[in-house]
Scaffold this motif. Structure first.
Motif, PDB file in Angstrom:
ATOM      1  N   GLN A 146      10.301  -5.627  12.163  1.00  0.00           N
ATOM      2  CA  GLN A 146      10.038  -4.770  13.322  1.00  0.00           C
ATOM      3  C   GLN A 146       8.597  -4.873  13.816  1.00  0.00           C
ATOM      4  O   GLN A 146       8.344  -4.879  15.021  1.00  0.00           O
ATOM      5  CB  GLN A 146      10.348  -3.316  12.970  1.00  0.00           C
ATOM      6  N   TYR A 147       7.633  -4.970  12.895  1.00  0.00           N
ATOM      7  CA  TYR A 147       6.232  -4.858  13.282  1.00  0.00           C
ATOM      8  C   TYR A 147       5.461  -6.171  13.287  1.00  0.00           C
ATOM      9  O   TYR A 147       4.372  -6.243  13.875  1.00  0.00           O
ATOM     10  CB  TYR A 147       5.505  -3.879  12.350  1.00  0.00           C
ATOM     11  N   CYS A 148       5.969  -7.209  12.647  1.00  0.00           N
ATOM     12  CA  CYS A 148       5.169  -8.421  12.441  1.00  0.00           C
ATOM     13  C   CYS A 148       5.464  -9.500  13.460  1.00  0.00           C
ATOM     14  O   CYS A 148       6.578  -9.598  13.986  1.00  0.00           O
ATOM     15  CB  CYS A 148       5.395  -8.961  11.029  1.00  0.00           C
ATOM     16  N   ASN A 149       4.451 -10.334  13.719  1.00  0.00           N
ATOM     17  CA  ASN A 149       4.619 -11.497  14.582  1.00  0.00           C
ATOM     18  C   ASN A 149       5.289 -12.652  13.859  1.00  0.00           C
ATOM     19  O   ASN A 149       6.071 -13.406  14.454  1.00  0.00           O
ATOM     20  CB  ASN A 149       3.257 -11.971  15.100  1.00  0.00           C
ATOM     21  N   ILE A 202       0.800  -1.222   0.000  1.00  0.00           N
ATOM     22  CA  ILE A 202       0.000   0.000   0.000  1.00  0.00           C
ATOM     23  C   ILE A 202       0.837   1.280   0.000  1.00  0.00           C
ATOM     24  O   ILE A 202       0.298   2.354  -0.258  1.00  0.00           O
ATOM     25  CB  ILE A 202      -0.967   0.029   1.193  1.00  0.00           C
ATOM     26  N   THR A 203       2.132   1.174   0.269  1.00  0.00           N
ATOM     27  CA  THR A 203       2.971   2.375   0.283  1.00  0.00           C
ATOM     28  C   THR A 203       3.888   2.463  -0.936  1.00  0.00           C
ATOM     29  O   THR A 203       4.704   3.369  -1.026  1.00  0.00           O
ATOM     30  CB  THR A 203       3.829   2.417   1.562  1.00  0.00           C
ATOM     31  N   ALA A 204       3.750   1.535  -1.874  1.00  0.00           N
ATOM     32  CA  ALA A 204       4.691   1.474  -3.001  1.00  0.00           C
ATOM     33  C   ALA A 204       4.636   2.709  -3.885  1.00  0.00           C
ATOM     34  O   ALA A 204       5.646   3.104  -4.473  1.00  0.00           O
ATOM     35  CB  ALA A 204       4.440   0.223  -3.829  1.00  0.00           C
ATOM     36  N   LEU A 244       4.443   7.347   7.180  1.00  0.00           N
ATOM     37  CA  LEU A 244       3.278   7.832   7.925  1.00  0.00           C
ATOM     38  C   LEU A 244       2.093   6.882   7.761  1.00  0.00           C
ATOM     39  O   LEU A 244       1.391   6.580   8.735  1.00  0.00           O
ATOM     40  CB  LEU A 244       2.903   9.237   7.453  1.00  0.00           C
ATOM     41  N   ILE A 245       1.872   6.410   6.540  1.00  0.00           N
ATOM     42  CA  ILE A 245       0.772   5.484   6.288  1.00  0.00           C
ATOM     43  C   ILE A 245       0.991   4.166   7.029  1.00  0.00           C
ATOM     44  O   ILE A 245       0.061   3.590   7.618  1.00  0.00           O
ATOM     45  CB  ILE A 245       0.603   5.236   4.777  1.00  0.00           C
ATOM     46  N   LEU A 246       2.224   3.686   7.020  1.00  0.00           N
ATOM     47  CA  LEU A 246       2.536   2.441   7.716  1.00  0.00           C
ATOM     48  C   LEU A 246       2.268   2.572   9.216  1.00  0.00           C
ATOM     49  O   LEU A 246       1.605   1.715   9.824  1.00  0.00           O
ATOM     50  CB  LEU A 246       3.995   2.056   7.479  1.00  0.00           C
ATOM     51  N   HIS A 247       2.767   3.649   9.818  1.00  0.00           N
ATOM     52  CA  HIS A 247       2.561   3.844  11.249  1.00  0.00           C
ATOM     53  C   HIS A 247       1.075   4.009  11.570  1.00  0.00           C
ATOM     54  O   HIS A 247       0.607   3.533  12.618  1.00  0.00           O
ATOM     55  CB  HIS A 247       3.346   5.059  11.724  1.00  0.00           C
ATOM     56  N   LEU A 248       0.340   4.675  10.682  1.00  0.00           N
ATOM     57  CA  LEU A 248      -1.094   4.831  10.882  1.00  0.00           C
ATOM     58  C   LEU A 248      -1.786   3.470  10.920  1.00  0.00           C
ATOM     59  O   LEU A 248      -2.604   3.192  11.817  1.00  0.00           O
ATOM     60  CB  LEU A 248      -1.682   5.683   9.753  1.00  0.00           C
ATOM     61  N   LEU A 249      -1.457   2.604   9.968  1.00  0.00           N
ATOM     62  CA  LEU A 249      -2.107   1.297   9.896  1.00  0.00           C
ATOM     63  C   LEU A 249      -1.759   0.436  11.111  1.00  0.00           C
ATOM     64  O   LEU A 249      -2.625  -0.256  11.667  1.00  0.00           O
ATOM     65  CB  LEU A 249      -1.701   0.583   8.602  1.00  0.00           C
ATOM     66  N   VAL A 250      -0.506   0.506  11.554  1.00  0.00           N
ATOM     67  CA  VAL A 250      -0.095  -0.260  12.735  1.00  0.00           C
ATOM     68  C   VAL A 250      -0.828   0.240  13.974  1.00  0.00           C
ATOM     69  O   VAL A 250      -1.287  -0.553  14.813  1.00  0.00           O
ATOM     70  CB  VAL A 250       1.429  -0.169  12.916  1.00  0.00           C
ATOM     71  N   ASP A 251      -0.968   1.561  14.111  1.00  0.00           N
ATOM     72  CA  ASP A 251      -1.680   2.122  15.257  1.00  0.00           C
ATOM     73  C   ASP A 251      -3.157   1.719  15.247  1.00  0.00           C
ATOM     74  O   ASP A 251      -3.737   1.403  16.296  1.00  0.00           O
ATOM     75  CB  ASP A 251      -1.557   3.646  15.269  1.00  0.00           C
ATOM     76  N   LEU A 252      -3.782   1.736  14.052  1.00  0.00           N
ATOM     77  CA  LEU A 252      -5.184   1.339  13.953  1.00  0.00           C
ATOM     78  C   LEU A 252      -5.366  -0.142  14.260  1.00  0.00           C
ATOM     79  O   LEU A 252      -6.374  -0.544  14.850  1.00  0.00           O
ATOM     80  CB  LEU A 252      -5.710   1.650  12.554  1.00  0.00           C
ATOM     81  N   HIS A 311       7.811  -5.046   0.457  1.00  0.00           N
ATOM     82  CA  HIS A 311       9.186  -5.289   0.046  1.00  0.00           C
ATOM     83  C   HIS A 311      10.169  -4.811   1.124  1.00  0.00           C
ATOM     84  O   HIS A 311      11.380  -4.955   0.952  1.00  0.00           O
ATOM     85  CB  HIS A 311       9.494  -4.557  -1.264  1.00  0.00           C
ATOM     86  N   ASP A 312       9.655  -4.236   2.190  1.00  0.00           N
ATOM     87  CA  ASP A 312      10.514  -3.663   3.220  1.00  0.00           C
ATOM     88  C   ASP A 312      10.755  -4.700   4.315  1.00  0.00           C
ATOM     89  O   ASP A 312       9.975  -4.846   5.247  1.00  0.00           O
ATOM     90  CB  ASP A 312       9.873  -2.399   3.798  1.00  0.00           C
ATOM     91  N   GLU A 313      11.850  -5.420   4.196  1.00  0.00           N
ATOM     92  CA  GLU A 313      12.146  -6.493   5.143  1.00  0.00           C
ATOM     93  C   GLU A 313      12.339  -5.977   6.567  1.00  0.00           C
ATOM     94  O   GLU A 313      11.863  -6.581   7.524  1.00  0.00           O
ATOM     95  CB  GLU A 313      13.403  -7.239   4.700  1.00  0.00           C
TER      96      GLU A 313
END
Length: 305
Positions: free
Chosen positions: A236-239, A197-199, A208-216, A229-231
């Motif tokens: 950092q964010y995934c289980n 979604i950020t490509a 900003l979009i990534l942090h928004l989605l994680v916060d939601l 594509h961002d390893e």
């Protein structure tokens, strides 16, 4: 619709309780013009737990998007054939849905899973104003839940009146992506698929979009399947990490077992390396035509600058 837990062994019931979505031996075939079947996904096991974040990595053409579409069998709208030995979804009340049944599958598509795709402009109808499209995306079961204005605040959008009366082409890519997230989450799905979604955004807005989605995700408690594509961000964010390659999957759980940078997917890092010539232009010319030139007709010499 009345849905009940399916009979099975004790182990099956335990798996249903622990996992929100399961699919065993998921395969995807596409017929070619000569009548043969081309296999795209091979015997993939899917296990999604409530509230988790799964990073889906892999090189282009490896099958990442086909995999996430297969969760709701959306590939079938383009001629694909999805098959599984079992495919179940456990809703918030503990009822088990058999997603091999078309009636229950359609209900799952409508209320339980939602997709946010790569290009936000393709998400919206260019002939309708945003307000009309967002209103259509509201959850009909909960008309008195959060208002659209409250959702605007959740996704960090301002100027409510202007945006609601605008057409998609009148808004920026970042605004459209936030609106796509809003239109997705306002239905309160329990599984959200974010496919690159950020490509199409610049690095600042992408972050900003990534942090928004994680916060939601933390606030609303949905499970997030994030194709990226961002390893480094995924780790950092995934289980868990799913690496999809040539239609097969390798699962890294825990995430620390994932060998960072082995897939060479983080294009932003590659662009920042010194000494790499990305673009070279030689003898650039630009001409402006005089006012009396016409689009169809003889074109006189322009003014070169």
């Amino acid at each position: 619709m009345t849905l009940s837990r399916q009979p099975g062994s004790g182990n099956d019931l335990l798996k249903d309780v622990m996992s929100m979505y399961t699919a065993e031996h998921l395969n995807l075939l596409y017929p070619d013009p000569e009548g043969y079947q081309k296999q795209v996904l091979y015997d993939i096991p899917i296990d999604i737990q409530a509230g988790e974040c799964i990073g889906i990595l892999g090189k282009s053409g490896g099958g990442k998007t086909q995999l996430v579409l297969a969760l709701a069998r959306l590939n079938e709208y383009r001629g694909g054939v999805v098959s599984t030995t079992t495919n179940r979804y456990c809703d918030v009340k503990g009822n088990v849905w058999d997603l091999k049944d078309n009636t229950q599958l359609n209900a799952f598509r409508k209320t339980e899973i939602a997709y946010i795709f790569q290009e936000p402009s393709s998400y919206f109808n260019p002939t309708l104003k945003i307000g009309k499209q967002i209103t259509l995306a509201e959850n009909p079961k909960e008309p008195e839940s959060a208002t659209i204005k409250e959702w605007f605040l959740k996704v960090g959008l301002e100027d409510y009146d202007r945006i609601m009366t605008s057409y998609p082409h009148q808004l920026s890519g970042g605004q459209l992506q936030r609106l796509a997230i809003l239109a997705c989450l306002i239905r309160k799905p329990r599984i959200v698929v974010a496919d690159e979604i950020t490509a199409s955004l610049d690095p600042q807005h992408a972050r900003l979009i990534l942090h928004l989605l994680v916060d939601l995700k933390k606030e609303l408690g949905f499970s997030l399947l994030w194709v990226t594509h961002d390893e480094s961000e995924a780790v950092q964010y995934c289980n868990r990490i799913w690496v999809v390659d040539k239609g097969k999957i390798k699962i890294y759980d825990p995430v620390r077992d994932y060998p960072l940078n082995t897939l060479n997917l983080d294009h932003k890092k590659k662009r920042s390396e010194p000494g790499i010539e990305l673009l070279k232009l030689i003898q650039i010319n630009k001409s402006y035509l005089p006012p009396d030139n016409r689009l169809f007709g003889r074109v006189s010499t322009g003014h070169k600058v």
